[in-house]
Design a protein around this motif. Structure first.
Motif, PDB file in Angstrom:
ATOM      1  N   SER A 122      39.719  44.593  31.646  1.00  0.00           N
ATOM      2  CA  SER A 122      39.158  43.899  32.680  1.00  0.00           C
ATOM      3  C   SER A 122      37.428  44.028  32.831  1.00  0.00           C
ATOM      4  O   SER A 122      36.912  43.032  32.819  1.00  0.00           O
ATOM      5  CB  SER A 122      39.682  43.895  34.049  1.00  0.00           C
ATOM      6  OG  SER A 122      39.031  43.260  35.092  1.00  0.00           O
ATOM      7  N   THR A 123      37.184  45.324  32.752  1.00  0.00           N
ATOM      8  CA  THR A 123      35.862  45.546  32.669  1.00  0.00           C
ATOM      9  C   THR A 123      34.923  45.076  31.635  1.00  0.00           C
ATOM     10  O   THR A 123      33.978  44.466  31.685  1.00  0.00           O
ATOM     11  CB  THR A 123      35.551  47.037  32.547  1.00  0.00           C
ATOM     12  OG1 THR A 123      36.120  47.709  33.730  1.00  0.00           O
ATOM     13  CG2 THR A 123      34.110  47.501  32.691  1.00  0.00           C
TER      14      THR A 123
ATOM     15  N   ARG B 297      34.520  41.595  31.920  1.00  0.00           N
ATOM     16  CA  ARG B 297      33.253  41.100  32.960  1.00  0.00           C
ATOM     17  C   ARG B 297      31.938  41.357  32.296  1.00  0.00           C
ATOM     18  O   ARG B 297      31.054  40.566  32.579  1.00  0.00           O
ATOM     19  CB  ARG B 297      33.417  42.114  34.045  1.00  0.00           C
ATOM     20  CG  ARG B 297      34.612  41.755  35.122  1.00  0.00           C
ATOM     21  CD  ARG B 297      34.487  42.260  36.411  1.00  0.00           C
ATOM     22  NE  ARG B 297      34.447  43.788  36.383  1.00  0.00           N
ATOM     23  CZ  ARG B 297      35.300  44.570  36.270  1.00  0.00           C
ATOM     24  NH1 ARG B 297      36.711  44.054  36.023  1.00  0.00           N
ATOM     25  NH2 ARG B 297      35.183  45.900  36.239  1.00  0.00           N
TER      26      ARG B 297
ATOM     27  N   TRP C 264      36.547  34.989  33.055  1.00  0.00           N
ATOM     28  CA  TRP C 264      36.674  35.252  34.134  1.00  0.00           C
ATOM     29  C   TRP C 264      38.438  35.374  34.478  1.00  0.00           C
ATOM     30  O   TRP C 264      38.742  36.312  35.328  1.00  0.00           O
ATOM     31  CB  TRP C 264      36.212  34.543  35.588  1.00  0.00           C
ATOM     32  CG  TRP C 264      35.593  35.733  36.461  1.00  0.00           C
ATOM     33  CD1 TRP C 264      36.353  35.422  37.882  1.00  0.00           C
ATOM     34  CD2 TRP C 264      34.966  36.630  36.394  1.00  0.00           C
ATOM     35  NE1 TRP C 264      35.807  36.481  38.580  1.00  0.00           N
ATOM     36  CE2 TRP C 264      34.901  37.274  38.105  1.00  0.00           C
ATOM     37  CE3 TRP C 264      33.970  37.232  35.685  1.00  0.00           C
ATOM     38  CZ2 TRP C 264      34.390  38.373  38.233  1.00  0.00           C
ATOM     39  CZ3 TRP C 264      33.280  38.372  36.104  1.00  0.00           C
ATOM     40  CH2 TRP C 264      33.453  38.833  37.283  1.00  0.00           C
TER      41      TRP C 264
ATOM     42  N   GLN D 180      39.475  38.369  33.004  1.00  0.00           N
ATOM     43  CA  GLN D 180      39.234  40.025  33.570  1.00  0.00           C
ATOM     44  C   GLN D 180      40.186  39.818  34.965  1.00  0.00           C
ATOM     45  O   GLN D 180      40.745  41.153  35.368  1.00  0.00           O
ATOM     46  CB  GLN D 180      37.803  39.746  33.781  1.00  0.00           C
ATOM     47  CG  GLN D 180      37.328  39.173  34.992  1.00  0.00           C
ATOM     48  CD  GLN D 180      37.365  39.954  36.380  1.00  0.00           C
ATOM     49  OE1 GLN D 180      37.516  41.382  36.529  1.00  0.00           O
ATOM     50  NE2 GLN D 180      37.427  39.409  37.457  1.00  0.00           N
TER      51      GLN D 180
ATOM     52  N   ALA E 160      30.700  42.258  40.437  1.00  0.00           N
ATOM     53  CA  ALA E 160      32.024  41.554  41.124  1.00  0.00           C
ATOM     54  C   ALA E 160      33.083  42.787  41.824  1.00  0.00           C
ATOM     55  O   ALA E 160      32.523  43.855  41.766  1.00  0.00           O
ATOM     56  CB  ALA E 160      33.108  41.405  39.820  1.00  0.00           C
TER      57      ALA E 160
END
Length: 439
Positions: free
Chosen positions: A117-118, A121, A140, A143, A198
């Motif tokens: 996920s990081t 991003r 997005w 992520q 985020a």
């Protein structure tokens, strides 16, 4: 070199860009200062963009060696290179999380999903120039799906929320994290980011440490911030209480049995230093506020670090057509520093306008001086030795708050903007203050 994500370094292009460099810092004077850490890139913006997620390693947000590998592979100043290298790492890491051979180890798989996920991003950092670029939404989605699998595997799973904000005609997108399985009231931290980061980042920087200390945590995003901007096509608004009050309402209605209302704190990160201050001024249920990067006047800061003098004159006389043309000419200049290119792209996208003049007119409404006298609770104001993006502003905020404020300046390796890469020092300082302030 004293560092800010907005500082201008690199090659000089045309007279306008020279003036930007003169205003914001140049290679000529960078030798006066020394960065406190080993640089991850010769591009200052890339260095900062990679240093920040390194701080998430403690809570499973990244793995160190893969990050170093990407840092080595990225071509300094090449935004597409940054995007491509992080995207490749994200895809590889997602495949590792999905590998059935790893399913026996749920903790490792959880952290692998968090890392994927990081990386997605990070891959999205520099794709905002073209509002229609499909990567803006595609990355997005990736992520978010990866992060959701990570929080689903926490000891107490995180809970995605859609909280209506009827007065603002939008929906707050949030994530709730409970401190324990027990039905007891606990101190609760509301965390909001700022200009571009985020709420998934907020989990790793703030919520993991909060949960470890027995605090509930809820992260949220409002207009202009990554998820709301993508899903609802709404840009930033100055009256930020419209985003925070619905979160407080939700806590009081849905988690009344979980929340100690006398220990309800609101934290704002970066531009969130303005946003949290604004919300605190108009939301009386907040008992303490933490401004990690105190912001006095966001619009003037953005303007002064992005706009050279000739274009400033066009803006001030209302010749917005010439101003917009000049900003786009600057953005399209060969050799424009990454920091300036990113700032233009991010600001236009986050305020949901293709007109730089309209964007700046909106940003100039973000002034703490308009409401700071309404803040009645204790406030932590953070500053950093190497954070010139808000130079002098935290002190102004603290001075205006008087005895309600505690001003803390992070020094040395913790002195970057919002203490990037120094999460332990940041959070132990914040929670020491919270424990002292709220008991």
């Amino acid at each position: 070199m004293k560092y800010s994500p907005f500082i201008y370094t690199g090659s000089l292009v045309a007279t306008l860009l020279r003036q930007c460099l003169a205003a914001g810092g140049s290679e000529a004077n960078s030798s006066q200062y020394q960065d406190p850490v080993l640089l991850l890139s010769s591009d200052p913006m890339f260095h900062f963009r990679m240093l920040a997620p390194f701080g998430q390693a403690a809570s499973g947000g990244v793995d160190i060696a893969p990050m170093l590998g990407v840092a080595k592979a990225i071509e300094a100043g090449n935004m597409e290179s940054f995007t491509e290298e992080f995207y490749k790492l994200a895809v590889k890491t997602k495949a590792q999380a999905e590998d059935p051979a790893n399913s026996f180890d749920p903790i490792n798989v959880r952290d692998t999903w968090f890392s994927a996920s990081t990386y997605y991003r990070k891959a999205s950092n520099y794709v905002l120039r073209d509002f229609d670029d499909p990567r803006i939404k595609d990355y997005w989605v990736d992520q978010t799906e990866a992060f959701n699998k990570g929080i689903a595997a926490l000891t107490i799973p995180g809970e995605r929320l859609l909280i209506p904000a009827p007065e603002g005609n939008f929906t707050v997108e949030a994530v709730w994290y409970a401190a324990s399985h027990e039905q007891v009231k606990a101190p609760t931290l509301i965390v909001g980011n700022g200009f571009d980061a985020a709420q998934e980042d907020s989990y790793h920087v703030y919520c993991g440490p909060a949960l470890a200390r027995g605090w509930n945590c809820i992260t949220y995003e409002g207009p202009g911030q990554p998820t709301v901007r993508r899903n609802q096509n709404i840009g930033f608004i100055p009256n930020w209480e419209l985003a925070v009050t619905p979160v407080v309402d939700w806590l009081m209605q849905e988690k009344a049995h979980r929340v100690d209302t006398e220990k309800l704190a609101l934290l704002g990160n970066s531009l969130g230093g303005y946003l949290a201050a604004r919300a605190t001024a108009f939301e009386p249920r907040i008992k303490a506020a933490l401004l990690v990067g105190g912001i006095w006047n966001f619009g003037s800061t953005l303007f002064n670090t992005m706009v050279p003098e000739p274009l400033a004159a066009s803006f001030e006389t209302g010749d917005y057509e010439a101003f917009d043309e000049g900003i786009y000419e600057l953005r399209n200049s060969t050799g424009i520093p990454t920091s300036l290119a990113w700032a233009i792209d991010q600001a236009l996208w986050a305020f949901n306008t293709r007109s730089p003049a309209e964007m700046f007119n909106k940003a100039l409404e973000f002034k703490v001086e308009d409401f700071i006298e309404k803040i009645k609770v204790p406030v932590f104001v953070g500053d950093g030795e190497f954070d010139v993006s808000v130079a002098g502003q935290p002190e102004k905020v603290a001075q205006a708050l008087g005895d309600k404020a505690t001003l803390h300046k992070f020094m040395g390796v913790a002195g970057y903007h919002v203490q990037a890469g120094a999460g332990q020092e940041l959070t132990r300082t914040l929670f020491a203050w919270l424990n002292k302030t709220l008991g």
